[in-house]
Structures are given as C-alpha cells and as structure tokens.
Design a protein around this motif. Structure first.
Motif: not given
Length: 644
Positions: A203-230
């Motif tokens: 379905g192509g619901r998730r395109g390729s984008h840059h995932i921010r590196k964080t300390i608490l967890v290691s984000p996966s490549d298939h996660w959606p882009r952070w929406d900045g809602s907070m």
C-alpha cells in the motif's frame, strides 16, 4: 608573530650586528693607536645588550599572554608571579612602536584575527564555567540569543554528580545484549530475523524518511515520521533543579478527545483508528501496549512503548538534561504522566529480556525525574542493582539519597543491603582495601532486617518457596509466625518486596545467610526479649500513618508474571469501527468525515488488524477485504449452527 614582522626583526638584528662589528674594529684600532677616549657610541653600546634583541620579541609575546590571561581569568597574577623583564623601559618603548606599526599597517585585519582567536577561548571558558563574570561580558548577538532563550541565566548548575545520574550507554538494551552474548551472536540473530521477515510494505503507506536517533530506544526504519504534536517548556529553577513540562498541539487535543470517546465505550477499533491518523498519540499507544500484553504479543507491546518513548524524547527541550539528575518533571502535571508510565513499562520489558543494567539506568531516571517517586521506583531499584551487580552503588544510594526517612527502614532496603554487603565480602577479602571494614557485616545487617521486619520471612518462605524442615521450626517462633504487621503501609510494601525480589532468595548462599540470621535472632531473643520491643518501637515510629500511603502502587505492577486473556474474550471490546467513530464525532467532533476520510482498508475492514500490520510490516494479515470476507463467512457459519 607574523612572517613579515619576523623578517623585519631579523633584518634589523643583522644590521645591528654588522654595526656592532664595525664599531668593535674601530675601537681596536684606537686602542692600538693609544686613543683611550670614549667614542660617542660607547654609552649606548654599553647600555644595550645585543643578545637582548633575541629575547625582546619573546618577552613581548609573553607580556601579551600574561595580560590576556589576567583579563580573562582574573586570578593568574595571584597564582603565578611573572619574572621581571630586562630593560623594561626600552622594551616597552619598542613594544609600543611595534604595536603602533601593527595598527597602522593592518589594524582591521589584526582586530579580526584577535576576535577569532578570542572566540574559542571564551566559548571554552563559558563551557567549563571557569569564569562566572565572563557571561556578563557577552557580545551583543550572543546576549540577545540568550535573552530569546529566556532561561539560560536562570538554569542551576549542580556542583557535583548526582547519585541518580544515569549512564546513556547503558540505557540501550542492545548494548547490554552484546556484552552478554557477544556482538557476533546479536548481529547474526538480527540478520536472520531481517532475512526471514523481509517483505515489501503493502500500500505504500510509509515512505522512506530520516529517523531521528534517540537515547532511550532505538527507532525502527519502518516507523512513521515524528509529527511534532508535542513539545516541552521550561517552568522554573528551584533548589538546584530545573523544572519542565510537556505541552501538546491543538491537533493532539482533537486526537485526545477521539481517544477518550473510544475509551469510554471500550472500543479498541476506535483507539486503532486514532493511531492511524496520529501514530504517536501517547495514551493510545499505552492502551494498545496493554492489549498486546494481555493477548501474549509481548514484542508488539514493547514496540508500542518504544514508539511512545521515541515521541516523548523527540519533544525534549534543548536544555532538558535528565541523565544528569538535575531536572524535574512533576507527575502532578497530567501532560507529564505518559513519560512515567512508558518508562516504568519499558523498565520491566528490559528486565524480562535479562538486561538488568539497562533496567537499573531507567529506574534511576524515574527516580530523578520526580522526587515524590509516583511510580514506586524506589521499591525496585535495589532489585535491579543486585541483579546488575552494582553493589557499591546501592550502598552509596542508601547513604546519599535524600528522603524523609533513612532508606534502610524500608523492607526492601533492609534486606537488600544485607545481600549487597554479603556479595561485597565475598568479592573482597577482609584485608582488601576495597572493602570498608568500618561498616556492619552482612550477618549484622541481616539480623537488623529480621528484627525490624520479621513478617518478611514468612512471605519469602511461602513465595520462594523454602520447604526445608529448618524453616518450619523457625516459623514456629512467635517473632516469625505471622506475615502481617497490622500497619497498612508496611504490609503493602512487604507484599511488593516479596513479589519483586523473591527470585534472589532462590540462591543457596543467600538462603543460608537468611537461615543463619533467623536462627541467631531466635537465640538472642531467648537471652534478651527487650530487643524485639525496641525494634517494634522503631518500626511503629517509621510507619506511623494509619492509612496505606502506597495504595496507588499495585502489587501486580512489580510482578514478573503477566496475566493473559484469550483473544476471544477481548472481542467484546471490538465494536463496529463506524459506530466508534460516530460516537467520537458526536462527543468531540475531532474526526469529521468531510475533512478526514477513512482509509479504504480501515473503512472496509478491521482497524486493529491494519494497526497490527503497520507495527509489524513483515507480517501479512491479508487484505482488508479478506478480513471482511472472513468475518462474513464466520457470521454465516454461526447462523447455520444456530439454525441446526
């Protein structure tokens, strides 16, 4: 010194040497001729040492460095005496002439170089906090930038490291797994999972984008882009701590109202629909994490918690430094609570994976974020420290942590400190310098714990369990025959300790320590029964409240066992997605069909199945139409069965 100036000085020096040689030859001729009269250049020649010319420029540079150090540091002249310079009067004259020449020839260029040379020094001094007055002498743009920040001058710097300072490199569970099993084993396991589970995302619901590196967890490549809602804002600085809190955008508020409407009717499909539009809605992620945990999908539950922590960390304030133990994020603010809940669940997930050191660092973070300890991290930090082998740190915590009562008065610390001292004694001989012989021994600490909290013993005997005949005889004693104290707060803490720490007491060495301590206490009470009354007075004074002060801490939250429910029992919580969205629209009107149309795979099928597929893209749950067809066929079979 520039190359041009150096050539000029060397040329002048060569001319003076030639002049000096010529004058010496003339003096020699005069002496041979018997002329003893002083030459007109004798006075100047005697007063000027030609070798001083070699050090003149060096003395000038040293003088400039000393003056600059006095201006910046302010204390260099007090700590180090500068040796006197030769021919200071003439050197100063030459110095002034050279400075005038520098200004006349390249004043603008030299001033630019001087500013560039001063900037890294000022930045370094400001970073190291060597000179407080330096911040007052900021340049105009820098000062304006600090005023825009609004809080730079109000931030409080702690003088020393906090006992709750967390190590970021130990927060990553993957690093601990590599230390336990080796990096090759972990990498091969990851490669096998990727090769066996790789497939193209439908379905192509998730395109390729840059995932921010964080300390608490290691984000996966298939996660959606952070929406900045907070985001996070600075509140105040008080008592050596910087206070912050989360704030949410208007779009997040609309999603929150939709979530509350779905939660009111226990509609998991409605919660899943909220996540399809807002993939980083915190309460919805926490709800789905609980659902996946109850159905036994622990990896999917952990993935939901990781997404929650990823969004929370992406919203951190630039000056929010929680790993240093100098920031407070009060649980009393409703917007801050998802971070505490997610960290607590994340800590338990890492403990189940065997990453006890990572769980300990998260527990430190929980303790440092709110001094009121709303999640009860103080009643499991000793367990993680013992499992991680951080015995010396646990003793330091009991001594340095500031609280209303001493930590050893709590049941978990009373027994854990005895275990901690036991391991330190076993690791180090009595003559070893690493072992503090002035402290009480493990046997003494165990006796104190048994006298202060005797009800813990019966709890441990039943929970471990301990089935030797010796324990039956010990429990017959009047001091250990009951597992209740009559104090609600203390009984609750004893239940938490037995549920959290019973695994430690399955080791034979610790069972021997506990049994010997109990027998020694019984023998001492036979000689002096007043000791039991004295320790009872200490216990009553430490837990004097008549109500349960820790009722908000559930015992099952500290347990390793996870209650599970069959998926069939959860079908009652999955109503028609259209009904759930309609109720949400009537309640808060956050999802208007004219503005936010439903995706086809959600409208025609089960949003929960689509959500599961989005969380685990390598799993194929079938098309939405297939799901609807399966549901229709199942409904038809049910009607046929009823007719028969």
């Amino acid at each position: 010194m520039s190359a041009r100036l150096l050539k000029k000085v060397l040329k002048e020096h060569e001319q003076r040497n030639q002049q000096y040689v010529a004058e010496e030859e003339e003096d020699g001729k005069r002496r041979l001729n018997g002329d003893e009269s002083d030459s007109p250049h004798s006075g100047s020649r005697s007063s000027k040492n030609p070798f001083d010319l070699l050090n003149e420029d060096d003395e000038e540079d040293n003088t400039d460095e000393v003056e600059e150090s006095e201006v910046v540091g302010g204390t260099l002249a007090e700590k180090q005496e500068v040796p006197p310079l030769k021919n200071t009067s003439k050197a100063s004259d030459n110095k002034s002439r050279k400075k005038k020449k520098k200004k006349s020839k390249g004043g603008s260029l030299n001033s630019l170089n001087a500013n560039e040379s001063e900037k890294p020094l000022d930045a370094a001094l400001e970073t190291l906090s060597l000179d407080v007055s330096l911040s007052k002498r900021q340049s105009g743009p820098a000062k304006a930038k600090s005023e825009d920040a609004g809080v730079c001058d109000n931030l409080v710097k702690q003088t020393g490291p906090s006992i709750l300072e967390a190590d970021p490199k130990h927060l990553n569970a993957e690093n601990e797994l590599k230390r336990i099993f080796g990096s090759k084993v972990v990498k091969s396991f990851e490669k096998s999972n990727q090769s066996s589970g790789h497939r193209q995302i439908r379905g192509g619901r998730r395109g390729s984008h840059h995932i921010r590196k964080t300390i608490l967890v290691s984000p996966s490549d298939h996660w959606p882009r952070w929406d900045g809602s907070m985001s996070m804002e600075f509140v105040e600085s008080k008592d050596g701590y910087n206070y912050f809190r989360y704030i949410y955008s208007s779009s997040y508020g609309e999603a929150q109202r939709a979530f509350e409407a779905a939660q009111a009717i226990h509609d998991l499909n409605g919660v899943a629909s909220v996540l399809m539009y807002h993939p980083y809605h915190l309460d919805a992620l926490l709800t789905m994490a609980d659902y996946f945990k109850f159905v036994g999908e622990h990896q999917m539950s952990a993935d939901s918690i990781a997404k929650c922590l990823y969004a929370l960390e992406c919203a951190w304030h630039p000056m929010f430094t929680p790993f240093q133990g100098n920031c407070q994020l009060k649980y009393s603010h409703d917007a801050n609570r998802p971070l505490f809940k997610a960290l607590f669940i994340h800590m338990k997930n890492m403990d189940r994976r065997g990453c006890h050191r990572s769980a300990l660092e998260v527990c430190k973070l929980l303790l440092s974020l709110d001094s009121d300890d709303p999640m009860g991290a103080m009643f499991c930090v000793d367990y993680f420290a013992l499992r991680a082998g951080e015995y010396a740190w646990l003793e330091r915590l009991s001594e340095e942590y500031k609280s209303e009562n001493s930590l050893w008065l709590f049941p978990n610390f009373a027994y854990s400190l005895a275990v901690c001292r036991f391991y330190l004694e076993r690791e180090n001989s009595p003559d070893d310098a690493c072992l503090d012989t002035t402290k009480a021994t493990s046997a003494d600490l165990m006796n104190q714990a048994l006298m202060l909290h005797p009800a813990v013993l019966k709890k441990l005997v039943n929970k471990v369990p301990l089935k030797d005949q010796a324990w039956t005889n010990i429990l017959k004693n009047s001091l250990f025959h009951s597992d209740q104290t009559g104090v609600a707060s203390l009984d609750h803490l004893i239940n938490i300790y037995a549920e959290r720490n019973y695994l430690i007491w399955r080791l034979p060495d610790l069972q021997r320590l506990l049994r010997n301590g109990a027998q020694l206490v019984i023998e001492s009470l036979e000689q002096n029964k007043n000791d039991a009354r004295d320790w009872a007075c200490v216990r009553e004074e430490a837990f004097s409240s008549g109500k349960n002060e820790y009722a908000h801490l559930l015992v099952q939250d500290f347990s390793d066992t996870v209650p599970t429910l069959p998926p069939d029992n959860l079908q009652n919580f999955m109503v028609d997605p259209r009904a759930g969205l309609q109720i949400a629209d009537d309640a808060a009107n956050p999802l208007d069909a004219d503005h936010i149309p439903l995706p086809r795979d959600i409208a025609d099928g089960n949003p929960l199945a689509v959500l599961i597929e989005s969380m685990l893209p390598w799993m194929n749950y079938g098309d939405a139409g297939d799901v609807a067809a399966i549901d229709g066929n199942q409904h038809g079979h049910d009607q046929e069965d009823e007719g028969d």
